[in-house]
Design an enzyme around this catalytic site. Structure first.
Site, mmCIF file in Angstrom:
data_model
loop_
_atom_site.group_PDB
_atom_site.id
_atom_site.type_symbol
_atom_site.label_atom_id
_atom_site.label_comp_id
_atom_site.label_asym_id
_atom_site.label_seq_id
_atom_site.Cartn_x
_atom_site.Cartn_y
_atom_site.Cartn_z
ATOM 1 N N ASP A 63 -27.386 -6.987 -8.723
ATOM 2 C CA ASP A 63 -28.659 -7.013 -9.285
ATOM 3 C C ASP A 63 -29.851 -7.059 -8.203
ATOM 4 O O ASP A 63 -29.624 -7.347 -6.966
ATOM 5 C CB ASP A 63 -28.639 -8.359 -9.797
ATOM 6 C CG ASP A 63 -27.812 -8.530 -11.225
ATOM 7 O OD1 ASP A 63 -27.419 -7.458 -11.606
ATOM 8 O OD2 ASP A 63 -27.060 -9.710 -11.304
ATOM 9 N N ASP A 95 -20.774 -5.979 -9.559
ATOM 10 C CA ASP A 95 -22.125 -5.498 -9.974
ATOM 11 C C ASP A 95 -23.083 -5.998 -9.103
ATOM 12 O O ASP A 95 -23.057 -6.887 -8.481
ATOM 13 C CB ASP A 95 -22.472 -5.541 -11.450
ATOM 14 C CG ASP A 95 -22.164 -6.852 -12.102
ATOM 15 O OD1 ASP A 95 -22.633 -7.714 -11.304
ATOM 16 O OD2 ASP A 95 -21.767 -7.001 -12.917
ATOM 17 N N ASP A 118 -29.036 -20.752 -10.916
ATOM 18 C CA ASP A 118 -28.241 -22.031 -11.175
ATOM 19 C C ASP A 118 -27.872 -22.714 -10.103
ATOM 20 O O ASP A 118 -28.174 -23.838 -9.690
ATOM 21 C CB ASP A 118 -27.193 -21.715 -12.234
ATOM 22 C CG ASP A 118 -26.365 -20.494 -11.832
ATOM 23 O OD1 ASP A 118 -26.622 -19.904 -10.828
ATOM 24 O OD2 ASP A 118 -25.696 -20.084 -12.763
HETATM 25 P P1 ATP Z 1 -20.645 -12.609 -11.451
HETATM 26 O O1 ATP Z 1 -20.047 -12.087 -10.424
HETATM 27 O O2 ATP Z 1 -19.711 -13.003 -12.644
HETATM 28 O O3 ATP Z 1 -21.458 -11.570 -12.199
HETATM 29 P P2 ATP Z 1 -23.276 -13.765 -11.406
HETATM 30 O O4 ATP Z 1 -23.532 -14.926 -10.158
HETATM 31 O O5 ATP Z 1 -23.683 -12.312 -10.776
HETATM 32 O O6 ATP Z 1 -21.556 -13.803 -11.093
HETATM 33 P P3 ATP Z 1 -24.474 -13.255 -13.580
HETATM 34 O O7 ATP Z 1 -24.253 -13.681 -14.987
HETATM 35 O O8 ATP Z 1 -24.525 -11.855 -13.365
HETATM 36 O O9 ATP Z 1 -23.696 -13.981 -12.527
HETATM 37 O O10 ATP Z 1 -25.999 -13.588 -13.291
HETATM 38 C C1 ATP Z 1 -26.703 -12.978 -12.124
HETATM 39 C C2 ATP Z 1 -27.584 -14.304 -11.314
HETATM 40 O O11 ATP Z 1 -28.376 -14.721 -12.270
HETATM 41 C C3 ATP Z 1 -26.468 -15.449 -10.961
HETATM 42 O O12 ATP Z 1 -26.294 -15.298 -9.609
HETATM 43 C C4 ATP Z 1 -27.804 -16.673 -10.900
HETATM 44 O O13 ATP Z 1 -28.672 -16.510 -10.125
HETATM 45 C C5 ATP Z 1 -28.730 -16.069 -12.105
HETATM 46 N N1 ATP Z 1 -28.246 -16.873 -13.596
HETATM 47 C C6 ATP Z 1 -27.347 -16.342 -14.388
HETATM 48 N N2 ATP Z 1 -27.057 -17.009 -15.556
HETATM 49 C C7 ATP Z 1 -27.759 -18.110 -15.085
HETATM 50 C C8 ATP Z 1 -27.940 -19.390 -15.859
HETATM 51 N N3 ATP Z 1 -27.444 -19.592 -17.171
HETATM 52 N N4 ATP Z 1 -29.215 -20.208 -15.349
HETATM 53 C C9 ATP Z 1 -29.651 -20.132 -14.083
HETATM 54 N N5 ATP Z 1 -29.462 -18.794 -13.606
HETATM 55 C C10 ATP Z 1 -28.537 -17.964 -13.936
HETATM 56 MG MG MG Z 2 -23.398 -10.545 -11.890
#
Ligand code: ATP
Ligand code: MG
Length: 466
Positions: free
Chosen positions: A80, A78, A159
């Protein structure tokens, strides 16, 4: 006190045009030839969103996990988008845009194409909160996170360094505030800021560390790893729904088996799922259960990596099956009839899990359906197989039964029989019914079965109660 309050109110105002990084330094601008992101891996809809925002005079970037995956050459699941436009300003630009959330609003822009609709999540740059005020619990955990900020601040609250890169599809440039690209090259997962403080703010980040390490194959930087051993217990304070979501993400990451090993290595599995404690702690003793779970997880990982869907209900049904089987056998040994023994075991198994982490209702009913179907695969007489095939969740039950055959818990001939039966025309189905009837251990009537003492398979025998 009053100045602090006024400051906070002021910071809540949308920061439409400001992009100066506050004390966070200027980002490194990484051109295409250095990051090598393949534009073919981009979602056309995500590009449409950034383009529309940019045309309207705002800044807009693909951000977070999508940039990390793109830089790894993986197609992101996905996308963002981060922007300096406020949620209202974003909403006005798109036909299908919905404001989500109360305190900190984001916008879901939906696109309807040939397959599933695609949702692009658009968020306004957000600031990192300092440790003052009512939004931080005593442990340091952030309870609210609701002020808008600059792009630099938005990067700092993320993060890991590899999750804090911004990609502009128009210029094909990556803005990198925390050395994410260098860490990608070093295959290192590094927490932004002081890791212990960041885990205190949000203990779920420890689980995320394990998940991303499994997914990327990267090593945790030593300073990022070090505090986890001591801070793991902070996960007890995290609301169980959030914990559940994170565990689900971990199990559905396509790298679940190595993620679970990672949890064990980090000492984080305790209390997340009692089942994990059981399997990861007992080693040899629970080898059979371990094999079943390992196979189920490998199967799930394969499906996810090849782009197939996986139902969470199915996954939890497999994870809890060894426990359920144990309870079921114990009930049967106490003299309970087969199906009540199974029903009771299902209740017990689910109740045990709920003491750690609530398994959502919608998954629970899927699990019960899959489990309840299992004894029915052994009744290959009369109308039973025909009725079973018509169950709405037959396919899930069948896949589950095949896993049981693969580990040898159920006679593999039964699995083969069903595979043939599904594919057969009516004449062949009749032949198969006859062959099943002639097989030893497949008695023609429930009444006869009741008199049989020893079950042929590992599952307690059918009884008249079914
Ligand atoms: P995935 O591929 O699993 O979706 P992702 O990195 O996109 O991994 P998400 O949970 O969709 O993870 O979160 C999107 C973004 O938001 C992360 O890449 C990070 O930058 C930020 N983020 C999400 N959760 C946290 C957290 N608990 N603390 C700090 N930043 C976060
Ligand atoms: Mg994501």
């Amino acid at each position: 006190m009053i100045t602090k309050f006024i400051k906070r109110i002021l910071r809540r105002d949308p920061m439409v045009k400001h992009t100066q990084a506050n004390n966070t330094g200027a980002p490194k601008r990484i051109p295409k030839k250095a990051h090598r992101i393949d534009p073919h891996l981009l979602s056309k809809n995500a590009v449409k969103v950034t383009h529309t925002l940019q045309q309207a005079g705002y800044e807009a970037f693909i951000v977070g996990g999508a940039v990390r995956d793109l830089a790894l050459g993986i197609s992101p699941k996905d996308f963002d988008v981060a922007t300096n436009a406020t949620p209202d300003q974003v909403q006005r630009l798109f036909r299908k845009a919905r404001l989500i959330g109360r305190r900190f609003q984001i916008v879901h822009v939906t696109f309807f194409g040939k397959g599933h609709p695609e949702i692009i999540e658009v968020s306004t740059f957000r600031a990192l909160l300092d440790n003052a005020g009512d939004h931080v619990a005593e442990s340091g955990r952030i309870l609210r996170d609701n002020v808008w900020g600059s792009q630099g601040e938005d990067a700092a609250r993320r993060d890991f360094t590899i999750n804090a890169m911004y990609y502009d599809p128009s210029s094909e440039t990556v803005l990198d505030y925390h050395g994410g690209m260098a860490d990608m090259q070093k295959k290192t997962l590094r927490m932004i800021g002081d890791p212990a403080k960041r885990y205190r703010e949000d203990p779920v980040r420890m689980l995320r560390a394990v998940r991303f390490a499994a997914k990327t194959g990267f090593e945790l930087d030593s300073a990022t790893r070090a505090p986890i051993a001591k801070l793991g217990t902070l996960l007890n304070d995290v609301p169980s729904a959030r914990l559940f979501d994170e565990i689900l993400k971990l199990l559905m990451s396509g790298y679940s088996w190595s993620a679970i090993q990672g949890l064990k290595d980090a000492g984080l599995h305790h209390g997340l799922l009692p089942l994990l404690d059981h399997i990861l702690d007992k080693g040899e003793e629970s080898k059979g259960a371990n094999n079943f779970v390992k196979l189920a997880l490998a199967n799930t990982d394969d499906r996810i990596q090849s782009g197939k869907s996986v139902s969470a209900g199915f996954l939890f049904a497999t994870l809890l099956w060894p426990d359920l089987l144990k309870n079921w056998k114990a009930n049967s040994a106490k003299g309970m009839a087969n199906i009540p023994a199974l029903q009771d075991a299902m209740d017990d198994t689910i109740a045990t899990q709920s003491s750690g982490m609530t398994i959502q209702r919608r998954f629970e009913s899927d699990m019960r359906e899959i489990w309840s179907m299992q004894p029915r695969f052994e009744r290959r007489v009369g109308r039973f197989p025909f009725r079973l095939i018509e169950s709405p969740r037959f396919r899930a039950g069948y896949d589950f039964m095949l896993l049981r055959c693969e580990t040898g818990e159920l006679n593999p001939e039964i699995g083969q029989w069903w595979t043939d039966f599904i594919a057969a025309d009516p004449a062949r189905q009749d032949e198969l019914m006859v062959s099943a009837k002639n097989e030893s251990g497949n008695s023609p009537s429930p009444a006869k079965r009741r008199r049989r003492r020893k079950p042929k398979s590992a599952v307690p025998p059918e009884s008249a109660a079914s």
